[in-house]
Design a protein around this motif. Structure first.
Motif, PDB file in Angstrom:
ATOM      1  N   THR A   2       0.830  -1.204   0.000  1.00 38.61           N
ATOM      2  CA  THR A   2       0.000   0.000   0.000  1.00 38.61           C
ATOM      3  C   THR A   2       0.862   1.252   0.000  1.00 38.61           C
ATOM      4  O   THR A   2       0.591   2.230  -0.722  1.00 38.61           O
ATOM      5  CB  THR A   2      -0.938   0.007   1.216  1.00 38.61           C
ATOM      6  N   THR A  51      -2.565  -1.871  -4.522  1.00 40.68           N
ATOM      7  CA  THR A  51      -3.722  -2.309  -3.747  1.00 40.68           C
ATOM      8  C   THR A  51      -3.779  -3.828  -3.675  1.00 40.68           C
ATOM      9  O   THR A  51      -2.957  -4.544  -4.263  1.00 40.68           O
ATOM     10  CB  THR A  51      -5.011  -1.803  -4.407  1.00 40.68           C
ATOM     11  N   ALA A  52      -4.796  -4.329  -2.987  1.00 43.79           N
ATOM     12  CA  ALA A  52      -5.019  -5.771  -2.919  1.00 43.79           C
ATOM     13  C   ALA A  52      -5.268  -6.349  -4.305  1.00 43.79           C
ATOM     14  O   ALA A  52      -4.850  -7.475  -4.616  1.00 43.79           O
ATOM     15  CB  ALA A  52      -6.196  -6.078  -1.991  1.00 43.79           C
ATOM     16  N   GLU A  53      -5.923  -5.596  -5.172  1.00 43.41           N
ATOM     17  CA  GLU A  53      -6.162  -6.065  -6.534  1.00 43.41           C
ATOM     18  C   GLU A  53      -4.852  -6.178  -7.315  1.00 43.41           C
ATOM     19  O   GLU A  53      -4.676  -7.087  -8.124  1.00 43.41           O
ATOM     20  CB  GLU A  53      -7.139  -5.120  -7.238  1.00 43.41           C
ATOM     21  N   ASP A  54      -3.936  -5.251  -7.073  1.00 43.71           N
ATOM     22  CA  ASP A  54      -2.626  -5.327  -7.719  1.00 43.71           C
ATOM     23  C   ASP A  54      -1.858  -6.549  -7.234  1.00 43.71           C
ATOM     24  O   ASP A  54      -1.178  -7.232  -8.021  1.00 43.71           O
ATOM     25  CB  ASP A  54      -1.817  -4.063  -7.433  1.00 43.71           C
ATOM     26  N   ARG A  55      -1.948  -6.825  -5.942  1.00 39.50           N
ATOM     27  CA  ARG A  55      -1.276  -8.011  -5.399  1.00 39.50           C
ATOM     28  C   ARG A  55      -1.865  -9.280  -6.013  1.00 39.50           C
ATOM     29  O   ARG A  55      -1.150 -10.242  -6.283  1.00 39.50           O
ATOM     30  CB  ARG A  55      -1.374  -8.053  -3.872  1.00 39.50           C
ATOM     31  N   PHE A  56      -3.171  -9.264  -6.211  1.00 38.32           N
ATOM     32  CA  PHE A  56      -3.796 -10.430  -6.845  1.00 38.32           C
ATOM     33  C   PHE A  56      -3.281 -10.607  -8.269  1.00 38.32           C
ATOM     34  O   PHE A  56      -3.102 -11.748  -8.740  1.00 38.32           O
ATOM     35  CB  PHE A  56      -5.325 -10.300  -6.855  1.00 38.32           C
ATOM     36  N   LEU A  57      -3.039  -9.515  -8.966  1.00 38.56           N
ATOM     37  CA  LEU A  57      -2.500  -9.617 -10.318  1.00 38.56           C
ATOM     38  C   LEU A  57      -1.121 -10.279 -10.293  1.00 38.56           C
ATOM     39  O   LEU A  57      -0.803 -11.114 -11.147  1.00 38.56           O
ATOM     40  CB  LEU A  57      -2.416  -8.235 -10.960  1.00 38.56           C
ATOM     41  N   GLU A 117      -0.114 -12.399  -8.047  1.00 45.33           N
ATOM     42  CA  GLU A 117      -0.398 -13.814  -7.758  1.00 45.33           C
ATOM     43  C   GLU A 117      -0.859 -14.535  -9.022  1.00 45.33           C
ATOM     44  O   GLU A 117      -0.455 -15.672  -9.287  1.00 45.33           O
ATOM     45  CB  GLU A 117      -1.467 -13.914  -6.675  1.00 45.33           C
TER      46      GLU A 117
END
Length: 484
Positions: A170, A175-181, A183
């Motif tokens: 952060t 964001t959390a969505e970026d981290r998911f990308l 992953e």
């Protein structure tokens, strides 16, 4: 019900296995994989198709997300690249093949057509069933190198997510969505590693233990951007030379995903996503030189590679993308070769990470234009390089080497160009050069983005298709230069 066909690649089993399933046509054999032809001409395909039920997806390779990430401390039992004697003197230039310029290229058809709307020619277009395997030592060693690359990317993306907290990401603007990308990109590597493993067979390289130099999210992103850069470029360099056109087709489908990953990491670190007209290809030994230092150890009896490891090259004033004026950086890298940025060396007053000023802000974004360019034609670039003979790579079992003479030039390898600038020596393994002013075509500065440079003993004329001819003349490198 419609007829479906699935591309299931497998190297399992020692005996040929024919597997029948509605819509499935697969042949499996040891170390070879073939896929049946397209839907037969007498098949009836309804306008609305329904997917078959209970189709089991093929398995993926096994992998770990809890690697130790510690340096190798043992004694290598084997040293040097894989070799097979006798070793010849190298590839000599042969000039232009007389048949290379005989096609008239006038827009007309010059041979009978094998079928309606089908022009004559092409490779693998004669109706033979494709077999997705290695067909030469060149194929196997090239695809094995690509598999080493896929495994480190699989581990790298997981490691960054595990090493840094949500708060760390952060603070870096993700964001959390970026981290998911990130992953999801790791999941993509599982597929890539599976595909290459199935092509190569039982002796395919396996996941190793890796070491990484980054300590912050910004350094992690820059390291990922550079590692995917040479992973992508390393495949482009050999793709069109593979004897197995079938394997080349599948590898093309994976490396285009890798190109998207590299662009995403550029955006994550606030760089313009694609500042070039053409992506570059480099030889296998260049990619292996950049990759090997980050492999600590590999499983026993791991498949070895035949490619060369060149002496490492450092860029002393490598532009630092987290600086407001990135070109002012001096010794702000955390590694040689990749020359990934050091974010902790930048004073808070000079960082662009927290700025909201247009032209200065370098936080994650779809795109940014920088007021201060990272580099420019005429910029003096300072370099230093290691002596050959250094242990490197898995289990310290490879040794850096060079066959070149005295260092004289810096080769700038970018887009469609290999451009040379003169090297001014400052000691036996240090010097400087001037960034050339060159365009690929009018309006496209050739040196932009993340480019490759190397120290050479001559300004040999090479093009993208025969760039490996430069290898015997490489004194040190390559290094990744962050020109934009």
């Amino acid at each position: 019900m419609a007829s479906y066909r699935f591309l299931l690649l497998s190297s399992l089993g020692s005996l040929p296995l024919a597997l029948a399933h509605p819509g499935l046509n697969i042949v499996r054999a040891a170390n070879t994989t073939s896929v049946g032809p397209s839907v037969a001409s007498n098949a009836t395909v309804p306008a609305t198709a329904t997917a078959p039920a209970n189709v089991t997806a093929p398995p993926v390779v096994t992998y770990s997300t809890t690697q130790a990430h510690t340096p190798f401390t043992g004694v290598p039992t084997t040293t040097g690249a894989l070799t097979a004697g006798p070793v010849g003197p190298g590839i000599a230039p042969q000039g232009i093949n007389p048949t290379a310029t005989t096609y008239p290229s006038d827009g007309q058809l010059h041979n009978p057509q094998p079928g309606p709307y089908i022009p004559a020619g092409g490779v693998g277009t004669n109706g033979e069933t494709p077999v997705y395997n290695a067909k030469s030592d060149f194929d196997y060693e090239s695809l094995a190198l690509a598999l080493y690359q896929e495994y480190i990317e699989l581990d790298l993306f997981h490691d960054g997510l595990a090493r840094f907290s949500a708060e760390d990401f952060t603070a870096a603007g993700l964001t959390a969505e970026d981290r998911f990308l990130i992953e999801f990109m790791a999941d993509q590597e599982v597929g890539h590693a599976t595909m290459l493993t199935n092509i190569l067979g039982a002796e395919a390289p396996r996941q190793c233990n890796y070491i990484y130099p980054y300590t912050t999210v910004s350094e992690f992103l820059d390291f990922c951007q550079k590692l995917t850069r040479f992973g992508e470029a390393g495949v482009y360099g050999f793709l069109s030379h593979l004897d197995s056109r079938e394997a080349a087709t599948l590898l093309t489908l994976s490396i285009t995903t890798e190109a998207r990953q590299q662009m995403i990491f550029r955006q994550f670190e606030g760089l313009f996503p694609m500042p070039v007209w053409f992506e570059v290809g480099v030889p296998q030994s260049w990619a292996w030189t950049l990759l090997a230092p980050y492999i600590s150890s590999c499983p026993e009896n791991q498949t070895r590679l035949a490619w060369q490891n060149f002496p490492a090259l450092s860029i002393l004033n490598q532009p630092n993308p987290v600086r407001i004026n990135g070109a002012e950086a001096w010794r702000e890298t955390i590694s040689n070769g990749t020359n990934a940025l050091n974010s902790t060396a930048v004073p808070s007053s000079q960082t662009c990470l927290n700025s909201d000023t247009v032209g200065v802000d370098c936080s994650p974004a779809i795109t940014h234009n920088r007021t201060n360019p990272l580099s420019w034609p005429g910029r003096e670039v300072y370099l230093s390089w290691e002596a050959p003979g250094q242990p490197v790579g898995p289990n310290n079992s490879y040794v850096t080497s060079t066959n070149a003479g005295a260092p004289k030039y810096v080769a700038w390898v970018t887009q469609l160009n290999v451009t040379y600038s003169e090297l001014t020596l400052n000691g036996s393994r240090a010097g400087s050069t001037i960034q050339p002013s060159v365009e690929t075509y009018a309006g496209d500065p050739a040196i932009n983005g993340t480019v490759f440079i190397a120290i050479t003993d001559t300004d040999l004329y090479v093009t993208p298709f025969n760039i490996t001819m430069l290898n015997p003349h490489v004194v040190a490198g390559p290094a990744l230069y962050q020109s934009g």
